[in-house]
Design a protein around this motif. Structure first.
Motif, mmCIF file in Angstrom:
data_model
loop_
_atom_site.group_PDB
_atom_site.id
_atom_site.type_symbol
_atom_site.label_atom_id
_atom_site.label_comp_id
_atom_site.label_asym_id
_atom_site.label_seq_id
_atom_site.Cartn_x
_atom_site.Cartn_y
_atom_site.Cartn_z
ATOM 1 N N TYR A 155 30.365 52.765 30.873
ATOM 2 C CA TYR A 155 30.016 52.118 32.137
ATOM 3 C C TYR A 155 30.721 52.719 33.355
ATOM 4 O O TYR A 155 30.486 52.284 34.477
ATOM 5 C CB TYR A 155 30.314 50.627 32.057
ATOM 6 C CG TYR A 155 29.466 49.896 31.045
ATOM 7 C CD1 TYR A 155 28.195 49.419 31.374
ATOM 8 C CD2 TYR A 155 29.923 49.688 29.748
ATOM 9 C CE1 TYR A 155 27.405 48.756 30.448
ATOM 10 C CE2 TYR A 155 29.143 49.027 28.810
ATOM 11 C CZ TYR A 155 27.890 48.560 29.163
ATOM 12 O OH TYR A 155 27.114 47.910 28.237
ATOM 13 N N ASN A 182 22.376 57.919 33.338
ATOM 14 C CA ASN A 182 21.883 56.539 33.249
ATOM 15 C C ASN A 182 22.979 55.495 33.411
ATOM 16 O O ASN A 182 22.747 54.310 33.181
ATOM 17 C CB ASN A 182 21.181 56.328 31.902
ATOM 18 C CG ASN A 182 19.930 57.177 31.764
ATOM 19 O OD1 ASN A 182 19.064 57.151 32.629
ATOM 20 N ND2 ASN A 182 19.843 57.953 30.686
ATOM 21 N N ASN A 184 24.528 54.214 36.038
ATOM 22 C CA ASN A 184 24.374 53.172 37.062
ATOM 23 C C ASN A 184 23.356 52.117 36.643
ATOM 24 O O ASN A 184 23.477 50.951 37.039
ATOM 25 C CB ASN A 184 23.994 53.800 38.401
ATOM 26 C CG ASN A 184 25.165 54.538 39.025
ATOM 27 O OD1 ASN A 184 26.313 54.127 38.901
ATOM 28 N ND2 ASN A 184 24.885 55.656 39.688
ATOM 29 N N GLN A 185 22.387 52.510 35.835
ATOM 30 C CA GLN A 185 21.454 51.532 35.284
ATOM 31 C C GLN A 185 22.177 50.603 34.311
ATOM 32 O O GLN A 185 21.969 49.391 34.321
ATOM 33 C CB GLN A 185 20.295 52.239 34.574
ATOM 34 C CG GLN A 185 19.264 51.278 33.979
ATOM 35 C CD GLN A 185 18.129 52.020 33.274
ATOM 36 O OE1 GLN A 185 18.000 53.233 33.379
ATOM 37 N NE2 GLN A 185 17.312 51.278 32.552
ATOM 38 N N ARG A 186 23.046 51.188 33.486
ATOM 39 C CA ARG A 186 23.828 50.365 32.545
ATOM 40 C C ARG A 186 24.759 49.430 33.311
ATOM 41 O O ARG A 186 24.937 48.262 32.929
ATOM 42 C CB ARG A 186 24.647 51.261 31.601
ATOM 43 C CG ARG A 186 23.819 52.043 30.605
ATOM 44 C CD ARG A 186 24.671 52.606 29.480
ATOM 45 N NE ARG A 186 25.669 53.561 29.934
ATOM 46 C CZ ARG A 186 25.439 54.864 30.106
ATOM 47 N NH1 ARG A 186 24.227 55.356 29.890
ATOM 48 N NH2 ARG A 186 26.410 55.671 30.488
ATOM 49 N N LYS A 188 24.294 48.167 36.288
ATOM 50 C CA LYS A 188 23.492 47.094 36.872
ATOM 51 C C LYS A 188 23.152 46.046 35.829
ATOM 52 O O LYS A 188 23.235 44.838 36.085
ATOM 53 C CB LYS A 188 22.213 47.674 37.480
ATOM 54 C CG LYS A 188 21.376 46.662 38.237
ATOM 55 C CD LYS A 188 20.190 47.331 38.908
ATOM 56 C CE LYS A 188 19.354 46.319 39.686
ATOM 57 N NZ LYS A 188 18.188 46.962 40.347
ATOM 58 N N GLN A 189 22.795 46.483 34.632
ATOM 59 C CA GLN A 189 22.461 45.549 33.555
ATOM 60 C C GLN A 189 23.674 44.733 33.136
ATOM 61 O O GLN A 189 23.531 43.576 32.720
ATOM 62 C CB GLN A 189 21.897 46.320 32.359
ATOM 63 C CG GLN A 189 20.537 46.944 32.617
ATOM 64 C CD GLN A 189 20.077 47.853 31.487
ATOM 65 O OE1 GLN A 189 20.867 48.276 30.643
ATOM 66 N NE2 GLN A 189 18.787 48.163 31.472
ATOM 67 N N THR A 195 27.854 51.302 42.316
ATOM 68 C CA THR A 195 27.632 52.483 41.510
ATOM 69 C C THR A 195 28.991 53.085 41.151
ATOM 70 O O THR A 195 30.022 52.710 41.723
ATOM 71 C CB THR A 195 26.806 53.533 42.272
ATOM 72 O OG1 THR A 195 27.578 54.005 43.394
ATOM 73 C CG2 THR A 195 25.482 52.948 42.752
#
Length: 224
Positions: A155, A182, A184-186, A188-189, A195
């Motif tokens: 993360y 990926n 920043n997607q993780r 956010k989740q 970021t």
């Protein structure tokens, strides 16, 4: 008679509620102790104003104040961890159902600041997955566990300050990240609002998205 039986039936409920309140107050106090010196040390490191009473209290000059604060914090962390382990062993992770918010995060911080991260990571994961603890806290602890094992984090939450091999200076940088494209997607989740790059700026740390463990070992002395 019926009133007496009803009153007696309430005793276990009242006792349980009182026990939860006692635990909540204890955890709140432990959290204050976990954070207090760290807040002062952050201000000291950022050259922010500190009250003169701190140097008077610890009977040291400002240049020696950080050492005095860390010495005390080590003792506090040790005491907090011993009590936290008893709580965890007796009743599991004290989540929001038991002690409310934000007290449910107290044990997390105590473990995160200890050498027992790997020991209690499964309990923190279980609490996070069941909604008893914010999931982003588990993300922070998982990243720290991976960093301690000298593996890439998932993360991008962990910052390391290490000696640069080419000089005698030290540098703070974002620890290498697995699948950084990926990340920043993780984040956010997981509920992390910034970021990796934004968080690095906040913490005044260097961030190279393509930094791998192999390159990091060439650039820095990673062993503590």
């Amino acid at each position: 008679m019926r009133f007496l039986l009803f009153a007696l039936s309430l005793l276990p409920v009242c006792a349980f509620s009182q026990s939860k309140n006692i635990l909540k107050h204890e955890l709140d106090s432990m959290y204050v102790l976990d954070q207090r010196n760290r807040v002062w040390l952050t201000k000291l490191g950022n050259n922010q104003p500190l009250t003169d009473s701190l140097t008077t209290l610890y009977k040291v000059s400002r240049t020696k104040l950080a050492g005095a604060l860390w010495t005390e914090q080590i003792q506090i962390d040790s005491s907090n961890l011993k009590r936290a382990e008893v709580i965890l062993q007796q009743q599991g992770y004290p989540g929001k159902t038991m002690v409310g918010v934000p007290t449910n995060e107290a044990i997390f911080y105590i473990i995160q600041h200890s050498h027992k991260v790997d020991t209690y990571l499964p309990a923190v994961k279980k609490a996070a997955e069941s909604g008893e603890l914010p999931f982003h806290q588990y993300a922070l602890m998982l990243d720290r566990s991976l960093m301690y094992a000298q593996k890439p984090q998932l993360y991008g939450t962990q910052i390391a300050c290490r000696k640069v091999r080419a000089s005698s200076a030290s540098r703070c940088f974002v620890w290498p990240i697995e699948d950084y494209r990926n990340v920043n997607q993780r984040r956010k989740q997981a509920g992390l609002p910034l970021t990796v790059a934004e968080n690095a700026v906040r913490l005044n740390a260097a961030y190279d998205p393509s930094l791998t463990m192999e390159i990091a070992r060439q650039l820095y002395v990673l062993d503590l």
